[in-house]
Write an enzyme that holds these catalytic residues in place. Structure first.
Site: not given
Ligand code: PEP
Ligand code: MG
Length: 906
Positions: A34, A104, A113, A115, A366, A482, A794, A861, A881
């Protein structure tokens, strides 16, 4: 801040003033959104009532020093107030010509809204008379005073409802007065009514607090400033920050500004507007106003506001009611201001204005909150309009928000009984049981039930319930109420201002009229909402997958050209694989084979396998499991035709699959040909005190090689089968929870021998790779050795976070919230990667792994693979990846493109 006298704590704006320009590199951080907006409007020469902003540093100091203000603040505020007095030509606390101010809040990012705000500050029994005389309007003066005592009583003195069923103490008195006088609207109360209301408000304050309402304007001001700082820590602001991952350490700024009045008469008004439609993104000026009112009336949903434009009024069937028609000259000024602001900020703006005696004043600008659909459309259209570049559009998108676009919608072909129509405040669909209180919505969610929160209107106190509900339905309030603003920010479906609803909290029901007589919907009954049409529908309407539009396609084309990271998915079934592929997944990064074990047709054989006592018994059970797994894998290979599929061998502790009920144990006993007592004893023998650190992951493969052998055989047989049918398969076999190179070395031999045997039997060649998950700190340290046996790494950052921080991923939620609130962890480390700690181990793992094997493929992963800041880390560390759940694939694609742009900019 001990040297605070020389630190600039207060920054003026307005009246041509933009002092301290050079001093602030990052105005939003110091002045809040603001304060920064007001400062920028001043610089642009847009009319802004003069005032000053107290910095977020002061908030942080105050929080850290038990509420004590830093040295020098008082003097700086007094100086700044003197400058405002000079600009306005009135004096704070003066009995002849008093200056009134608003106080404000304003954090770095908007928290609508959440605060507190106090308006009309500076009034007391003497100054109100001066205001009445000066303005020539006694009713206005007393209405302002009444509002001030009410707001101050609420915000600073804490007079709020004390229980779920209690009403606001001031509203009770106000309603009583209206009833006594036989009127419906606040505007129908007379000056005398307002005088007596002020007296009863003050009496209520004295009764509840034991002291008088403060008369001294300076005492009022410091009380309000302190309260606004404190409101940073109120429960709804804390909840909001948790929802949006906003650090608790930022603090809020406080803006003190000369009041301009929208409630002086019929040539006055107040309103809010968006420079484009925040719901759909359409390029049209869009907003609402109320004549003879103050700001909070518009957002509080107490009176239903009127549209700004003639076109919108015509569409709503309220011809003649628009600002364009009612106050054409102020409207024309507003149009020219909004166009300048949008051009200047090059983004959709959310503005607040007041018209005092036909003169337009801007109170705020804003970047406007918007739905995901609007976010994408506005970005893509601004590129076409030449306002921004496509790179800027990509960088502006909030990755997590894309999730909204993937939410299911009501099946347009399904029959439905529409019982009422309200405003289409936030698109999307919701089906759930009706509840009438935010706490009930939260309780429902905890029970795992979908619900719709129905309120006459929502207030910031309802934030936790809105978050828990599938959708929000209100009887009052407009498109900028709101409920509407917050729901859009959350990406939740909302139907607002549905005036046909009679909501009865006492009876916990709502009623709507219908040609066949009134329809009553009680707590627990099911409703469906269509947020794009504003429809309220009786019963549950089936949901279908959403249609993604051309703007989304255009955006994702830009995204895919920019990113370097590949995006894969974590999918365990052909259905998940298909969904992910539709969202752009470029392979499977993690298929958790054990998820297939829970299927009804498999679990008995799995239990039989675990509870076997001899290799023969185990082989008999595995002989049943093998063919079933093969079919599962074949289904996945078919869906991912042409793309890599990483399949992880069995990982979790075996006891997760064990039968604990007597009938389940009897079933297994029968299959094994032993007594139920023996089965019970074997189940007990599998108990582990720390299963997450126990007999799981590759340790199962080492001790029960037949299990992994069966799985590898199933994978390769499935590959052979799908290839024979003309498919293109790319299997990647992954070993979990490796901590030493010896584990992987041994298991790689097992995998390769088994796979090669299958291929030799089938007389086909199918290239496959063997890699490992990196989930233990030790694996990162000895990654150079491990990489000798791995084609890919991974990072399983769920386990790696658990093992690095020594935090149980299943139990830490109990205290993690508090840790985040206290700033001990900046965010939940299971959500956003702890780059400083876990990240350092990952860096080491990648570097050491690639020293041994320069072409080592590296991915992630864990859940972090779908979280934007963690994806940024993966990009910077040279990952190949990321892999995430199907619905996060678009988010990951976008975050990967943003990471590439940000790195290039450095
Ligand atoms: C992990 O540990 O990050 C994973 C992908 O394996 P899980 O969640 O199946 O233990
Ligand atoms: Mg794991």
């Amino acid at each position: 801040m001990s040297n605070a006298t020389t630190t600039r704590l207060v920054f003026p704006f307005g009246a041509g003033e933009s002092a301290g320009d050079a001093a602030i590199a990052n105005p939003k951080e110091i002045l809040g959104g603001k304060g920064a907006g007001l400062r920028e409007m001043t610089r642009l020469g847009i009319p802004v009532p003069p005032g000053f902003t107290i910095t977020t540093d002061v908030c942080r100091h105050t929080m850290a020093h038990a509420g004590a203000f830093p040295d020098g603040l008082e003097a700086q505020v007094r100086d700044a107030m003197a400058a405002v007095e000079a600009a306005v030509g009135a004096k704070f606390g003066d009995r002849e010509n008093p200056l009134l101010v608003s106080v404000r809040s304003g954090a770095r990012v908007s928290m609508p809204g959440m605060m507190d705000t106090v308006l009309n500050l500076g009034l007391n029994d003497a100054t109100v008379e001066a205001l009445a005389a000066h303005s020539g309007n006694a009713r206005f003066a007393w209405d302002s005073y009444r509002r001030f005592v009410q707001m101050y009583g609420d915000v600073v003195l804490g007079l709020k409802p004390e229980s779920k069923n209690e009403h606001d103490p001031f509203e009770v008195l106000l309603d009583k007065k209206k009833e006594e006088r036989g009127v419906h609207l606040d505007t129908d109360l007379t000056t005398d009514d307002l005088k007596s209301l002020v007296a009863s408000f003050k009496a209520e304050i004295k009764r509840r607090r034991g002291h008088d309402f403060p008369d001294d304007p300076w005492e009022q001001l410091w009380g309000a400033v302190r309260a606004v700082f404190h409101s940073w820590e109120n429960p709804r602001a804390v909840t909001y920050r948790q929802m949006y991952n906003i650090p608790g350490t930022w603090g809020t700024a406080v803006t003190v500004q000369a009041m301009v009045f929208g409630n002086l008469g019929d040539d006055c008004a107040t309103g809010v507007a968006f420079t484009r439609d925040p719901s759909t993104g359409e390029r049209r000026f869009y907003g609402e106003f109320l004549k003879n009112a103050q700001g909070e009336d518009v957002v509080a949903g107490i009176r239903t506001p009127q549209p700004l434009t003639k076109a919108a009024a015509a569409a709503a069937g309220t011809e003649g009611a628009s600002l364009e028609e009612q106050m054409p000259s102020a409207y024309a000024d507003l149009v020219s201001v909004y166009q300048r602001l949008e051009k200047h900020f090059r983004d959709m703006q959310d503005i607040e204005f007041t018209i005092q005696r036909n003169k337009l004043w801007m109170l705020q600008t804003r970047t406007g909150k918007r739905t995901a659909r609007a976010m994408v459309r506005i970005g893509v259209e601004m590129v076409k309009e030449g306002l921004i570049t496509s790179d800027e559009a990509v960088l502006r998108m909030e990755p997590q928000k894309l999730d909204e676009l993937l939410h299911p919608m009501l099946d347009p072909k399904a029959p439905k009984r529409v019982i009422a129509k309200g405003l289409p405040a936030s698109p999307g669909a919701a089906v759930g049981k009706v509840v009438f209180h935010a706490d009930d919505a939260e309780a429902m969610k905890q029970k795992g039930e979908a619900c719709i929160l129905v309120r006459v209107e929502t207030s910031p106190e309802d934030i936790h319930g809105m978050n828990a509900a599938e959708g929000i339905l209100t009887a009052r309030g407009g498109m900028t109420s709101h409920a509407a603003v917050v729901a859009r920010g959350m990406g939740k479906c909302c139907v607002a201002g549905c005036s046909a609803l009679q909501v009865n909290y006492d009876k916990q029901q709502l009623t709507v009229a219908s040609p066949d007589g009134p329809i009553t919907v009680k707590r627990g009954d099911v409703l469906s909402l269509d947020g794009a049409k504003g429809e309220v529908i009786l019963g549950a309407v089936p949901l279908t997958a959403p249609a993604l539009d051309q703007d989304y396609a255009t955006l994702m084309e830009w995204v895919d050209k920019l990113r370097r990271l590949r995006v894969r998915t974590n999918a365990d079934t052909p259905t998940d694989a298909k969904t992910a592929r539709n969202y752009g997944a470029e392979g499977i990064g993690l298929c958790r084979t054990e998820h297939m074990f829970f299927a009804e047709d498999k679990i008995l054989a799995v239990r039989q396998m675990i509870l076997s006592d001899s290799p023969e018994e185990r082989r008999a059970a595995l002989a049943k499991i093998g063919p079933m797994q093969r079919e599962d894998f074949a289904g996945i290979f078919r869906e991912m035709n042409g793309l890599p599929v990483t399949i992880r061998l069995l990982d979790p502790p075996l006891h997760e699959f064990l039968p604990h009920e007597a009938d389940q144990q009897a079933e297994v006993a029968n299959a094994l040909g032993v007594s139920p007592e023996i089965v019970r004893a074997r189940v007990a023998a599998h108990h582990e005190a720390n299963p997450m650190l126990g007999h799981r992951g590759c340790r199962l493969g080492v001790t029960h090689p037949a299990i992994y052998e069966t799985q590898v055989r199933a994978i390769m047989e499935a590959a052979v089968q799908v290839k024979a049918a003309g498919g293109d398969v790319h299997p990647e076999i992954m070993i979990p929870l490796v901590g030493t190179s010896a584990e992987l070395e041994r298991l790689r031999v097992l995998v390769e021998e088994t796979a090669k045997a299958v291929l030799a039997e089938a007389k086909v060649e199918i290239p496959f790779t063997v890699g490992t998950m990196i989930e233990l700190p030790r694996a990162c340290v000895v990654a150079g050795e491990i990489a000798k046996h791995a084609d890919f790494f991974s990072f399983g950052t769920n386990d790696l976070t658990q093992t690095t921080l020594g935090l149980s991923r299943d139990d830490a939620a109990r205290f993690l919230g508090e840790y985040v609130r206290l700033g001990i962890y900046p965010t939940d480390p299971f959500v956003a990667l702890d780059q400083e700690g876990v990240g350092e181990l990952i860096r080491m793992g990648v570097a050491r792994g690639r020293t041994t094997r320069p072409k080592l493929k590296v991915g992630i992963c864990g859940e972090h693979g779908g979280e934007p800041s963690s994806i940024g880390f993966c990009h910077r560390e040279g990952f190949d990846y990321v892999s995430c759940s199907p619905f996060r694939v678009p988010i990951a694609r976008l975050a990967a493109a943003q990471a590439a742009l940000r790195s290039a900019a450095k």
